[in-house]
Scaffold this motif. Structure first.
Motif, PDB file in Angstrom:
ATOM      1  N   ASN A 170       0.836  -1.193   0.000  1.00  0.00           N
ATOM      2  CA  ASN A 170       0.000   0.000   0.000  1.00  0.00           C
ATOM      3  C   ASN A 170       0.876   1.251   0.000  1.00  0.00           C
ATOM      4  O   ASN A 170       1.913   1.291   0.660  1.00  0.00           O
ATOM      5  CB  ASN A 170      -0.905   0.016   1.236  1.00  0.00           C
ATOM      6  N   PRO A 171       0.469   2.280  -0.731  1.00  0.00           N
ATOM      7  CA  PRO A 171       1.272   3.515  -0.769  1.00  0.00           C
ATOM      8  C   PRO A 171       1.244   4.228   0.578  1.00  0.00           C
ATOM      9  O   PRO A 171       0.223   4.228   1.273  1.00  0.00           O
ATOM     10  CB  PRO A 171       0.594   4.346  -1.858  1.00  0.00           C
ATOM     11  N   HIS A 172       2.361   4.857   0.935  1.00  0.00           N
ATOM     12  CA  HIS A 172       2.383   5.645   2.159  1.00  0.00           C
ATOM     13  C   HIS A 172       1.865   7.061   1.900  1.00  0.00           C
ATOM     14  O   HIS A 172       1.554   7.794   2.846  1.00  0.00           O
ATOM     15  CB  HIS A 172       3.798   5.704   2.744  1.00  0.00           C
ATOM     16  N   LYS A 173       1.758   7.406   0.616  1.00  0.00           N
ATOM     17  CA  LYS A 173       1.249   8.729   0.254  1.00  0.00           C
ATOM     18  C   LYS A 173       0.604   8.614  -1.120  1.00  0.00           C
ATOM     19  O   LYS A 173       1.110   7.911  -1.995  1.00  0.00           O
ATOM     20  CB  LYS A 173       2.395   9.741   0.210  1.00  0.00           C
ATOM     21  N   ARG A 174      -0.505   9.314  -1.306  1.00  0.00           N
ATOM     22  CA  ARG A 174      -1.127   9.355  -2.631  1.00  0.00           C
ATOM     23  C   ARG A 174      -1.881  10.666  -2.804  1.00  0.00           C
ATOM     24  O   ARG A 174      -2.358  11.265  -1.842  1.00  0.00           O
ATOM     25  CB  ARG A 174      -2.054   8.162  -2.862  1.00  0.00           C
TER      26      ARG A 174
END
Length: 280
Positions: free
Chosen positions: A35-39
């Motif tokens: 999962n991305p830590h930022k989007r």
């Protein structure tokens, strides 16, 4: 499956194209995270109108979300104010999709910024706000500085990357891709090879693919724990252009930063993924 003549890959018949709207998602990953830590997610809309030098292109960005929620931190709210001021932004493009003029609605943007700045200062105060508004004033002050600031935008980088070129008999051509991956720094150059797929896809697009060479990753892109070890990076991009107009439909770009362990093993350090998909 039909084929396309590589000599005909240029934007044509833009008259009557109207509006194209896109969903855009930019995701940032660390190591092997799933999962991305930022989007950042937003909608983008492009409208075209005939112009004496080609076509007037108006780009708007709306519904900007940070980590799947509306802006709530101070930095996110400041970024949202800048976005509301900059967009819609207008420029002029030729039939090859290349800018032939800078930002042509500079005064309109200045007016929006002054209005938004006034509202911001009524709500917030202090040195952080003063520094932010002073920096924004400098960025928006002139059309040329505003044009330069647009080069720090991944959407802008990828939309204006040349896709229409004189491809060789093997449908390939060396090319440079420039991506703004270091905050507040000029876009990084990625030399590589670009090719056009001669078969039209089943959903009616012409596919153009770019693969960069491997190169050493700048220290600014590395986490502290990795700055003492050489890391490398590579960019891959797939552009889908519609068959009728040769205009952007979808774009998928991935930047991978990794360490080499032996000859065949790469250890992921960071990944950035940009996805743009046509909605209408």
């Amino acid at each position: 499956m039909s084929s396309v003549n590589k000599e005909k890959i240029f934007i044509s018949n833009l008259t009557g194209l109207g509006m194209r709207s896109y969903g855009v998602s930019v995701k940032y990953y660390e190591g092997t995270e799933f999962n991305p830590h930022k989007r950042i997610d937003y909608n983008a809309a492009i409208t075209l109108a005939e112009h004496e030098s080609g076509f007037l292109m108006r780009l708007n960005k709306q519904e900007v979300f940070f980590n799947q929620h509306e802006p709530d931190t101070i930095s996110e709210r400041f970024a949202a104010v800048i976005s509301r001021s900059l967009y819609p932004v207008e420029t002029v493009i030729d039939g090859w999709g290349k800018q032939v003029a800078g930002i042509v609605n500079h005064q309109e943007i200045l007016n929006r910024w002054e209005n938004n700045k006034r509202q911001l200062l009524e709500k917030y105060e202090g040195p952080v706000v003063s520094d932010f508004t002073a920096a924004a004033d400098r960025k928006i002050a002139t059309s040329s500085l505003l044009q330069r600031s647009m080069d720090y935008d991944l959407f802008w980088n990828l939309f204006f990357h040349p896709k229409y070129m004189a491809y060789s008999e093997k449908y390939m051509q060396p090319a440079d891709l420039y991506l703004s991956v270091i905050p507040y720094r000029s876009p990084v150059r990625f030399p590589g090879m670009q090719r056009i797929i001669p078969q039209v896809t089943e959903y009616g697009s012409i596919e153009v693919k770019f693969v960069s060479e491997e190169q050493e990753a700048p220290e600014e892109l590395l986490p502290e724990a990795k700055k003492e070890t050489p890391c490398f990076m590579k960019a891959t991009v797939s552009f889908d252009l519609d068959v009728k107009h040769h205009f952007a439909m979808h774009t998928n770009a991935v930047l991978e930063i990794y360490q080499q362990e032996g000859k065949y093993t790469a250890i992921p350090v960071k990944k950035l993924q940009f996805v743009m998909y046509q909605m209408m």
